[in-house]
Design a protein around this motif. Structure first.
Motif, PDB file in Angstrom:
ATOM      1  N   ARG A 242      28.500  41.382   2.449  1.00  0.00           N
ATOM      2  CA  ARG A 242      29.862  40.901   2.733  1.00  0.00           C
ATOM      3  C   ARG A 242      30.268  39.821   1.734  1.00  0.00           C
ATOM      4  NH1 ARG A 242      30.381  38.932   8.646  1.00  0.00           N
ATOM      5  NH2 ARG A 242      29.961  41.146   8.968  1.00  0.00           N
ATOM      6  N   GLN A 246      33.305  40.155  -1.152  1.00  0.00           N
ATOM      7  CA  GLN A 246      34.358  39.161  -1.254  1.00  0.00           C
ATOM      8  C   GLN A 246      34.396  38.559  -2.660  1.00  0.00           C
ATOM      9  OE1 GLN A 246      34.108  36.108   1.720  1.00  0.00           O
ATOM     10  NE2 GLN A 246      35.819  34.913   0.909  1.00  0.00           N
ATOM     11  N   GLU A 249      35.915  41.009  -5.207  1.00  0.00           N
ATOM     12  CA  GLU A 249      37.374  41.100  -5.151  1.00  0.00           C
ATOM     13  C   GLU A 249      38.036  39.920  -5.863  1.00  0.00           C
ATOM     14  OE1 GLU A 249      39.694  43.397  -4.110  1.00  0.00           O
ATOM     15  OE2 GLU A 249      37.872  44.598  -4.260  1.00  0.00           O
TER      16      GLU A 249
END
Length: 264
Positions: A242, A246, A249
């Protein structure tokens, strides 16, 4: 040559039961030597809890471990120093206590991990104490971004010495990684993302993608499911992926803007 416990066990066996006792001691001692991977008599001495140094306080042991974790990356950086200072603030140390902690941190940089074993077991015998120690260790390991494999091995070894169950260790790891997500919102998002991915602003976008894919491949929970991982291990892997998603991105948006700017 790993013969230290073998010699002791053989001698003890001979004294108790002569030749049969010596042979039995030889067998048992060789198994123990193989398991412990002892390299010297001093190594054996350091492994025994009875040789823990009681005059070393719990805080000194903690900062020695933090120093060892920092140095394990090759060099102690400003981020490591800042993380150590943060731990001093969390503990509300006085100026005098901070000097002692700094000395312990420096001492930890030069020590071998197993030298801390006896003192760790002496001062961190409860589950609550163990969790606080490991959380401080994870904060140090995360000082520069994602922890290294060596730092995780160090913390995992400490957890084993302190009889911390595997599931509990993985939950502590996952909790520490969840805390790592907050800096992405509290400070320079791009810099935090690059630290997690293990790249820099000077790298090209293909290099960033390669680093991202390499880490995703290593940490993705799907790889662990087929290997019989526990729920806690899967939770830790999910937090890692996760964080990586993140960070990717954030980096992708930055490189996209840079690409547009270069064509204007």
């Amino acid at each position: 040559m790993r013969i230290f416990v073998t010699l002791l066990a053989s001698l003890f066996g001979f004294l108790v039961a002569h030749i049969p006792g010596a042979l039995l001691g030889l067998l048992v001692g060789s198994i123990i030597d193989h398991r412990l991977s002892l390299k010297s008599w001093q190594d054996l001495r350091d492994r025994l809890p009875v040789f823990a140094q009681p005059h070393i306080s719990a805080q000194q042991v903690l900062f020695m471990l933090l120093g060892h974790l920092a140095k394990s990356t090759g060099r102690v950086t400003a981020e490591h120093i800042q993380a150590a200072r943060f731990e001093m603030q969390r503990l509300l140390l006085t100026d005098a206590a901070q000097k002692v902690a700094i000395a312990a941190f420096a001492r930890g940089k030069a020590c071998r991990l197993h030298e801390l074993r006896g003192s760790l077991k002496l001062h961190y015998s409860t589950a609550e104490q163990t969790e606080k120690l490991l959380m401080a260790g994870w904060r140090m390991a995360l000082a520069e971004g994602m922890p290294t494999a060596k730092q995780r091995r160090i913390l995992h070894q400490c957890a084993q010495w302190l009889a911390c169950p595997e599931d509990r260790f993985c939950r502590i790891e996952a909790q520490a990684l969840r805390g790592r997500l907050r800096p992405l919102r509290q400070r320079d998002e791009l810099q935090a993302a690059l630290e997690l991915l293990g790249v820099s602003r000077a790298d090209t976008w293909p290099q960033v993608k390669k680093a991202y894919r390499r880490q995703i491949s290593a940490f993705h929970p799907d790889k662990l499911m087929g290997a019989g991982a526990t729920l806690a291990q899967l939770d830790a892997a999910t937090e890692k992926t996760r964080a990586l998603h993140q960070a990717y991105e954030v980096a992708r948006k930055h490189w996209a803007k840079s690409s547009v700017s270069n064509h204007i």
